[in-house]
Design an enzyme around this catalytic site. Structure first.
Site, PDB file in Angstrom:
ATOM      1  CE  LYS A  87      72.366  65.555  99.601  1.00  0.00           C
ATOM      2  NZ  LYS A  87      73.481  66.415  99.190  1.00  0.00           N
TER       3      LYS A  87
HETATM    4  O1  G3P Z   1      76.386  66.681  97.265  1.00  0.00           O
HETATM    5  C1  G3P Z   1      76.672  65.382  96.888  1.00  0.00           C
HETATM    6  C2  G3P Z   1      77.598  65.244  95.699  1.00  0.00           C
HETATM    7  O2  G3P Z   1      77.150  66.078  94.671  1.00  0.00           O
HETATM    8  C3  G3P Z   1      79.041  65.360  95.999  1.00  0.00           C
HETATM    9  O3  G3P Z   1      79.835  65.480  94.846  1.00  0.00           O
HETATM   10  O4  G3P Z   1      82.001  65.854  93.725  1.00  0.00           O
HETATM   11  O5  G3P Z   1      81.935  65.488  96.224  1.00  0.00           O
HETATM   12  O6  G3P Z   1      81.497  63.606  94.664  1.00  0.00           O
HETATM   13  P1  G3P Z   1      81.397  65.083  94.867  1.00  0.00           P
END
Ligand code: G3P
Length: 218
Positions: A87
């Site tokens: 990633k």
């Molecule tokens: O892993 C990346 C993403 O899915 C993070 O989500 O909820 O922290 O914005 P969030």
């Protein structure tokens, strides 16, 4: 549509895998920190433990933000297991690193994507997956789902092979809308996947069936 779980928690990954609908896992440095995983060895062992649970595709994020560092870290991550997808953040050196890994046959997931322009760049560089963060766009009053629609349309126009991996998915309607829009993958917390099970008419209907069966079999 593929389902990835967005967590570094082994129990949650096991639970989603045992449901039989899991296609992969995404992690990020915040999710690893949440599980208390730090230090090179612990990080490597944790990714290996995740890979041992699922069949394929475990996104592991580099910490470096310069090209050489990303290549070094990405290669080390890819060596942990064939299931690893490296990633890489959507920055200038990240695009160069994605291009490099693509030519080396190492899968990448371009993360922290918030615009169609970024999505075009990542696809041109040969990213295997593109992670637009829809919840974080919604948080600042931009429609994250509009971005998914725009990227799916653009990728279809040119036959880009990069898969649209909707990330920062916060609730079941995000997931359902992403499916309508043609996102290839969604990554989300376990509660979003299990939330798809819920309907009061299912509960009511099942209770009725069981009650009728019990009455007839007294
Ligand atoms: O892993 C990346 C993403 O899915 C993070 O989500 O909820 O922290 O914005 P969030």
């Amino acid at each position: 549509m593929k389902f990835f779980i967005d967590t570094a928690n082994l129990e949650e990954i096991k639970e989603a895998y045992e449901l039989g609908v899991l296609d992969g896992v995404t992690t990020n440095p915040s999710l690893m920190a949440k599980e208390g995983i730090s230090g090179e060895d612990k990080v490597r062992n944790h990714y290996k433990a995740i890979c041992d649970i699922v069949d394929d595709k475990v996104s592991a994020e580099v910490i470096a933000t310069d090209f050489d560092g990303m290549i070094r870290e990405g290669k080390a991550l890819a060596k942990i297991d064939d299931k690893i997808v490296v990633k890489i953040p959507m920055i200038k050196d990240g695009i160069k690193a994605i291009k490099y890994f693509s030519s080396e046959g190492i899968r990448t997931n371009c993360t922290l994507v918030f615009s169609a322009g970024q999505a075009i760049l990542a696809a041109k560089a040969g990213a295997s997956y593109l992670s637009p963060f829809i919840g974080r766009l919604d948080d600042i009053a931009f429609d994250g789902l509009d971005l998914i629609a725009q990227i799916v349309h653009i990728y279809q126009n040119y036959g880009f092979e990069t898969e649209v991996l909707a990330a920062s998915v916060r609730h079941t309607m995000h997931l359902v809308k992403c499916a309508e829009l043609g996102a290839d993958v969604v990554t989300c917390p376990l509660k979003v996947i299990t939330g798809l099970l819920n309907h009061p008419l299912t509960d009511k209907g099942l209770a009725q069936f069981l009650a009728d069966h019990a009455k007839a079999n007294k």
